[in-house]
Write a protein that holds these residues in place. Structure first.
Motif, PDB file in Angstrom:
ATOM      1  N   TYR A  31       0.817  -1.212   0.000  1.00 25.89           N
ATOM      2  CA  TYR A  31       0.000   0.000   0.000  1.00 25.89           C
ATOM      3  C   TYR A  31       0.851   1.261   0.000  1.00 25.89           C
ATOM      4  O   TYR A  31       1.422   1.635   1.013  1.00 25.89           O
ATOM      5  CB  TYR A  31      -0.961  -0.015   1.191  1.00 25.89           C
ATOM      6  CG  TYR A  31      -1.952  -1.133   1.066  1.00 25.89           C
ATOM      7  CD1 TYR A  31      -2.941  -1.094   0.088  1.00 25.89           C
ATOM      8  CD2 TYR A  31      -1.877  -2.251   1.880  1.00 25.89           C
ATOM      9  CE1 TYR A  31      -3.837  -2.134  -0.064  1.00 25.89           C
ATOM     10  CE2 TYR A  31      -2.776  -3.299   1.729  1.00 25.89           C
ATOM     11  CZ  TYR A  31      -3.749  -3.236   0.765  1.00 25.89           C
ATOM     12  OH  TYR A  31      -4.630  -4.266   0.612  1.00 25.89           O
ATOM     13  N   MET A  32       0.928   1.866  -1.193  1.00 22.77           N
ATOM     14  CA  MET A  32       1.670   3.112  -1.382  1.00 22.77           C
ATOM     15  C   MET A  32       0.852   4.010  -2.304  1.00 22.77           C
ATOM     16  O   MET A  32       0.102   3.510  -3.140  1.00 22.77           O
ATOM     17  CB  MET A  32       3.035   2.829  -2.015  1.00 22.77           C
ATOM     18  CG  MET A  32       3.953   1.992  -1.151  1.00 22.77           C
ATOM     19  SD  MET A  32       5.562   1.691  -1.941  1.00 22.77           S
ATOM     20  CE  MET A  32       5.104   0.470  -3.169  1.00 22.77           C
ATOM     21  N   PRO A  33       1.021   5.321  -2.169  1.00 25.31           N
ATOM     22  CA  PRO A  33       0.287   6.234  -3.066  1.00 25.31           C
ATOM     23  C   PRO A  33       0.871   6.206  -4.482  1.00 25.31           C
ATOM     24  O   PRO A  33       2.016   5.806  -4.679  1.00 25.31           O
ATOM     25  CB  PRO A  33       0.493   7.602  -2.413  1.00 25.31           C
ATOM     26  CG  PRO A  33       1.752   7.465  -1.624  1.00 25.31           C
ATOM     27  CD  PRO A  33       1.823   6.030  -1.184  1.00 25.31           C
ATOM     28  N   LEU A  34       0.080   6.604  -5.425  1.00 23.72           N
ATOM     29  CA  LEU A  34       0.419   6.716  -6.852  1.00 23.72           C
ATOM     30  C   LEU A  34       0.601   5.365  -7.533  1.00 23.72           C
ATOM     31  O   LEU A  34       0.037   5.117  -8.574  1.00 23.72           O
ATOM     32  CB  LEU A  34       1.643   7.603  -7.083  1.00 23.72           C
ATOM     33  CG  LEU A  34       1.557   9.016  -6.525  1.00 23.72           C
ATOM     34  CD1 LEU A  34       2.846   9.786  -6.801  1.00 23.72           C
ATOM     35  CD2 LEU A  34       0.366   9.759  -7.103  1.00 23.72           C
ATOM     36  N   MET A  35       1.402   4.476  -6.966  1.00 24.49           N
ATOM     37  CA  MET A  35       1.575   3.132  -7.513  1.00 24.49           C
ATOM     38  C   MET A  35       1.705   2.153  -6.351  1.00 24.49           C
ATOM     39  O   MET A  35       2.628   2.257  -5.548  1.00 24.49           O
ATOM     40  CB  MET A  35       2.816   3.044  -8.408  1.00 24.49           C
ATOM     41  CG  MET A  35       3.090   1.636  -8.943  1.00 24.49           C
ATOM     42  SD  MET A  35       4.576   1.517  -9.961  1.00 24.49           S
ATOM     43  CE  MET A  35       3.864   1.852 -11.571  1.00 24.49           C
ATOM     44  N   THR A  36       0.780   1.208  -6.280  1.00 22.25           N
ATOM     45  CA  THR A  36       0.830   0.207  -5.209  1.00 22.25           C
ATOM     46  C   THR A  36       1.888  -0.844  -5.528  1.00 22.25           C
ATOM     47  O   THR A  36       2.386  -0.912  -6.663  1.00 22.25           O
ATOM     48  CB  THR A  36      -0.534  -0.506  -5.052  1.00 22.25           C
ATOM     49  OG1 THR A  36      -0.758  -1.333  -6.216  1.00 22.25           O
ATOM     50  CG2 THR A  36      -1.668   0.478  -4.861  1.00 22.25           C
ATOM     51  N   GLY A  37       2.184  -1.653  -4.554  1.00 23.42           N
ATOM     52  CA  GLY A  37       3.125  -2.752  -4.783  1.00 23.42           C
ATOM     53  C   GLY A  37       2.616  -3.715  -5.841  1.00 23.42           C
ATOM     54  O   GLY A  37       3.390  -4.239  -6.644  1.00 23.42           O
ATOM     55  N   PHE A  38       1.300  -3.940  -5.877  1.00 27.28           N
ATOM     56  CA  PHE A  38       0.740  -4.829  -6.889  1.00 27.28           C
ATOM     57  C   PHE A  38       0.835  -4.210  -8.287  1.00 27.28           C
ATOM     58  O   PHE A  38       1.121  -4.902  -9.261  1.00 27.28           O
ATOM     59  CB  PHE A  38      -0.710  -5.199  -6.546  1.00 27.28           C
ATOM     60  CG  PHE A  38      -0.817  -6.115  -5.356  1.00 27.28           C
ATOM     61  CD1 PHE A  38      -0.100  -7.302  -5.282  1.00 27.28           C
ATOM     62  CD2 PHE A  38      -1.646  -5.787  -4.305  1.00 27.28           C
ATOM     63  CE1 PHE A  38      -0.204  -8.148  -4.190  1.00 27.28           C
ATOM     64  CE2 PHE A  38      -1.762  -6.625  -3.206  1.00 27.28           C
ATOM     65  CZ  PHE A  38      -1.039  -7.816  -3.143  1.00 27.28           C
ATOM     66  N   GLU A  39       0.605  -2.913  -8.390  1.00 26.76           N
ATOM     67  CA  GLU A  39       0.765  -2.228  -9.683  1.00 26.76           C
ATOM     68  C   GLU A  39       2.233  -2.266 -10.112  1.00 26.76           C
ATOM     69  O   GLU A  39       2.541  -2.440 -11.296  1.00 26.76           O
ATOM     70  CB  GLU A  39       0.261  -0.788  -9.584  1.00 26.76           C
ATOM     71  CG  GLU A  39      -1.243  -0.693  -9.404  1.00 26.76           C
ATOM     72  CD  GLU A  39      -1.728   0.689  -9.019  1.00 26.76           C
ATOM     73  OE1 GLU A  39      -2.897   0.996  -9.318  1.00 26.76           O
ATOM     74  OE2 GLU A  39      -0.966   1.464  -8.407  1.00 26.76           O
TER      75      GLU A  39
END
Length: 133
Positions: free
Chosen positions: A69-77
């Motif tokens: 869970y991170m802003p702009l680009m998640t770990g899954f993205e």
């Protein structure tokens, strides 16, 4: 002589939480896990670095720890884009999802990704590092 104890030349930490980033880097350093730690608070910037250098193995990490869970680009993205990198690089690099999430769907999704070696609940521990070959 201390170099013989170090497991990896380079690892990459990707986490938007600077405290978690600091703690993980200290644990990695204190356990002689890596000679060099590349720290990113942005998955986008980490991905750009990998894309631009994917053929320069001396600059690339052998292990990547990425938060979900991170802003702009998640770990899954990040992992979707990581999958597009060269297969030669992906053979040399191990990716671990590190997250404070204990959501079964997150764990399942991470474990189903062919580029993810394992899912680890934060924080990284000495025992976890020792389990990585």
């Amino acid at each position: 002589m201390i170099d013989q104890k170090i497991k990896f030349k380079r690892v990459m930490l990707i986490d938007d939480d600077t405290i978690d980033l600091y703690i993980a880097s200290r644990i990695i350093t204190n356990n002689n896990f890596a000679e060099k730690i590349d720290k990113y608070t942005s998955a986008i910037k980490a991905l750009l670095f990998l894309q631009e250098n994917q053929d320069n193995y001396a600059l690339l990490p052998e292990v990547i720890f990425v938060d979900i869970y991170m802003p702009l680009m998640t770990g899954f993205e990040f992992m979707v884009e990581y999958d597009k990198l060269s297969s030669d690089f992906k053979k040399l690099c191990k990716v671990y999802i590190i997250s404070s999430s204990i959501d079964e769907n997150d764990i399942k999704r991470a474990n189903e990704d062919c580029n993810v070696i394992a899912f680890q609940v934060k924080t990284i521990t000495k025992e976890f590092l020792n389990s990585i070959l």
